[in-house]
Enzyme design. Structure first.
Site, PDB file in Angstrom:
ATOM      1  N   SER A  16      68.014  43.177 112.681  1.00 52.02           N
ATOM      2  CA  SER A  16      67.511  44.136 113.669  1.00 52.02           C
ATOM      3  C   SER A  16      67.922  45.581 113.403  1.00 52.02           C
ATOM      4  O   SER A  16      67.409  46.498 114.030  1.00 52.02           O
ATOM      5  CB  SER A  16      67.975  43.726 115.072  1.00 52.02           C
ATOM      6  OG  SER A  16      69.394  43.798 115.169  1.00 52.02           O
ATOM      7  N   ARG A  17      68.875  45.793 112.483  1.00 45.31           N
ATOM      8  CA  ARG A  17      69.322  47.160 112.234  1.00 45.31           C
ATOM      9  C   ARG A  17      69.917  47.281 110.841  1.00 45.31           C
ATOM     10  O   ARG A  17      70.147  46.292 110.161  1.00 45.31           O
ATOM     11  CB  ARG A  17      70.354  47.592 113.274  1.00 45.31           C
ATOM     12  CG  ARG A  17      71.579  46.704 113.345  1.00 45.31           C
ATOM     13  CD  ARG A  17      72.424  46.976 114.585  1.00 45.31           C
ATOM     14  NE  ARG A  17      73.581  46.090 114.664  1.00 45.31           N
ATOM     15  CZ  ARG A  17      74.787  46.373 114.163  1.00 45.31           C
ATOM     16  NH1 ARG A  17      74.980  47.538 113.558  1.00 45.31           N
ATOM     17  NH2 ARG A  17      75.785  45.524 114.268  1.00 45.31           N
ATOM     18  N   ASP A  65      73.238  33.134 117.505  1.00 47.43           N
ATOM     19  CA  ASP A  65      74.504  33.508 116.889  1.00 47.43           C
ATOM     20  C   ASP A  65      74.660  32.686 115.613  1.00 47.43           C
ATOM     21  O   ASP A  65      74.730  31.454 115.669  1.00 47.43           O
ATOM     22  CB  ASP A  65      75.650  33.223 117.861  1.00 47.43           C
ATOM     23  CG  ASP A  65      77.011  33.669 117.341  1.00 47.43           C
ATOM     24  OD1 ASP A  65      77.205  33.738 116.118  1.00 47.43           O
ATOM     25  OD2 ASP A  65      77.905  33.924 118.183  1.00 47.43           O
ATOM     26  N   VAL A  66      74.738  33.359 114.468  1.00 49.80           N
ATOM     27  CA  VAL A  66      74.754  32.651 113.187  1.00 49.80           C
ATOM     28  C   VAL A  66      76.005  31.809 112.981  1.00 49.80           C
ATOM     29  O   VAL A  66      76.033  30.944 112.093  1.00 49.80           O
ATOM     30  CB  VAL A  66      74.606  33.627 112.000  1.00 49.80           C
ATOM     31  CG1 VAL A  66      73.257  34.329 112.031  1.00 49.80           C
ATOM     32  CG2 VAL A  66      75.755  34.643 111.973  1.00 49.80           C
ATOM     33  N   SER A 143      79.857  42.482  99.743  1.00 47.27           N
ATOM     34  CA  SER A 143      80.390  43.841  99.838  1.00 47.27           C
ATOM     35  C   SER A 143      81.325  44.072  98.666  1.00 47.27           C
ATOM     36  O   SER A 143      81.949  43.139  98.138  1.00 47.27           O
ATOM     37  CB  SER A 143      81.161  44.024 101.150  1.00 47.27           C
ATOM     38  OG  SER A 143      81.925  45.216 101.126  1.00 47.27           O
ATOM     39  N   TYR A 156      87.750  40.625 106.288  1.00 48.06           N
ATOM     40  CA  TYR A 156      86.419  40.972 105.777  1.00 48.06           C
ATOM     41  C   TYR A 156      86.344  40.742 104.268  1.00 48.06           C
ATOM     42  O   TYR A 156      85.369  40.174 103.754  1.00 48.06           O
ATOM     43  CB  TYR A 156      86.126  42.425 106.120  1.00 48.06           C
ATOM     44  CG  TYR A 156      84.745  42.925 105.773  1.00 48.06           C
ATOM     45  CD1 TYR A 156      83.643  42.567 106.553  1.00 48.06           C
ATOM     46  CD2 TYR A 156      84.536  43.774 104.684  1.00 48.06           C
ATOM     47  CE1 TYR A 156      82.381  43.051 106.254  1.00 48.06           C
ATOM     48  CE2 TYR A 156      83.282  44.248 104.376  1.00 48.06           C
ATOM     49  CZ  TYR A 156      82.199  43.888 105.161  1.00 48.06           C
ATOM     50  OH  TYR A 156      80.954  44.356 104.856  1.00 48.06           O
ATOM     51  N   SER A 157      87.379  41.159 103.536  1.00 50.11           N
ATOM     52  CA  SER A 157      87.401  40.980 102.082  1.00 50.11           C
ATOM     53  C   SER A 157      87.394  39.498 101.726  1.00 50.11           C
ATOM     54  O   SER A 157      86.710  39.071 100.792  1.00 50.11           O
ATOM     55  CB  SER A 157      88.633  41.665 101.483  1.00 50.11           C
ATOM     56  OG  SER A 157      88.611  43.062 101.710  1.00 50.11           O
ATOM     57  N   LYS A 160      83.845  38.059 102.403  1.00 45.96           N
ATOM     58  CA  LYS A 160      82.852  38.496 101.426  1.00 45.96           C
ATOM     59  C   LYS A 160      83.124  37.906 100.046  1.00 45.96           C
ATOM     60  O   LYS A 160      82.187  37.575  99.302  1.00 45.96           O
ATOM     61  CB  LYS A 160      82.820  40.024 101.365  1.00 45.96           C
ATOM     62  CG  LYS A 160      82.274  40.695 102.626  1.00 45.96           C
ATOM     63  CD  LYS A 160      80.845  40.264 102.925  1.00 45.96           C
ATOM     64  CE  LYS A 160      80.182  41.175 103.956  1.00 45.96           C
ATOM     65  NZ  LYS A 160      78.794  40.752 104.257  1.00 45.96           N
ATOM     66  N   ILE A 189      77.341  52.344 102.491  1.00 45.03           N
ATOM     67  CA  ILE A 189      75.928  52.487 102.819  1.00 45.03           C
ATOM     68  C   ILE A 189      75.804  53.152 104.181  1.00 45.03           C
ATOM     69  O   ILE A 189      76.594  52.886 105.094  1.00 45.03           O
ATOM     70  CB  ILE A 189      75.214  51.117 102.835  1.00 45.03           C
ATOM     71  CG1 ILE A 189      75.442  50.372 101.511  1.00 45.03           C
ATOM     72  CG2 ILE A 189      73.726  51.288 103.105  1.00 45.03           C
ATOM     73  CD1 ILE A 189      74.893  51.061 100.283  1.00 45.03           C
TER      74      ILE A 189
END
Length: 245
Positions: A16-17, A65-66, A143, A156-157, A160, A189
């Site tokens: 969506s974004r 929700d994935v 990422s 997060y690392s 990913k 980005i």
């Protein structure tokens, strides 16, 4: 919403974004219909639907929700009885940044669930019909943090990096059935995710000296979905301005 069953369909999560919206638009321009997943932000999702249809594509909005298996099955299983998507773009993501020593367990779990658990749940559901039809493409949006590690983003690392490992393993399992599975790995980005970062300083580490545009990531995804990429699988395509080589 137009009816055109002849076009291949691609599921885009987090569509969506930002990067997901750009991917949805770009793939529609290349002749794909879109199943556009989003968790919240119905207004933004409806705007992307309009953009996809302007490009001549059919767009179906799928709100779930994935990270929740029950929601995934409730929405996707009835659709899969009617049609097997040609592609799956795993783009949904969140951040819960902080130093590991101070990180609440729930922040670790949330990030791993949205990025990595969801890749497992969705790929397991979609890969079976793809294997039966002996065709398909999966692109995971990882990422540069998953390739280099990033201070303040251990969760997060890890998520990913885990996606990259999962893609490489799954690519080995499916290559003989004409299914190509790859990673696009963006750097900085221009999305909401970098809005609060000190970009003036961070961009000094980027040889291109600028942030990328969502459309540039979408172009890489579009290439990996194309016929020209038919002999590419298990690879990581960086879109990072030279930040990581």
């Amino acid at each position: 919403m137009t009816n055109n069953n002849s076009k291949p369909t691609v599921l885009v999560t987090g569509g969506s974004r930002g990067i997901g919206a750009a991917i949805s638009r770009r793939l529609a321009r290349s002749g794909y219909d879109i199943w556009l997943n989003y968790r919240s932000g119905t207004e933004a999702a409806e705007k992307v639907l309009e953009d996809v249809e302007k490009e001549g594509g059919n767009c179906r909005l799928l709100q779930f929700d994935v990270s929740q298996e029950a929601e995934i099955k409730e929405v996707l299983e009835p659709l899969l009885e009617e049609k097997t998507p040609y592609g799956f773009i795993h783009n949904a993501g969140i951040t819960r940044d902080g130093l590991l020593a101070l990180m609440p367990t729930e922040n670790w779990d949330a990030v791993l669930n949205v990025h990595l658990r969801s890749f497992f749940l969705l790929s397991r559901l979609l890969i079976k019909p793809m294997l039966s039809e002996r065709k398909g493409r999966i692109v995971a949006v990882s990422s540069v943090a998953g390739e280099t590690g990033q201070s303040g983003q251990v969760n997060y690392s890890a998520a990913k990096a885990g996606m990259i490992g999962a893609v490489k393993a799954l690519a080995r399992e499916t290559a003989r059935r004409n299914i190509q599975i790859n990673v696009v790995s963006p750097g900085f980005i221009e999305t909401d995710m970098i809005r609060d970062l000190p970009m003036k300083e961070l961009l000094k580490s980027v040889p291109a000296r600028r942030a990328g545009r969502p459309e540039e990531v979408a172009g890489a995804v579009n290439f990996l979905m194309s016929e020209e990429a038919g002999y590419i699988t298990g690879q990581v395509l960086g879109v990072n301005g030279g930040l990581y080589m």
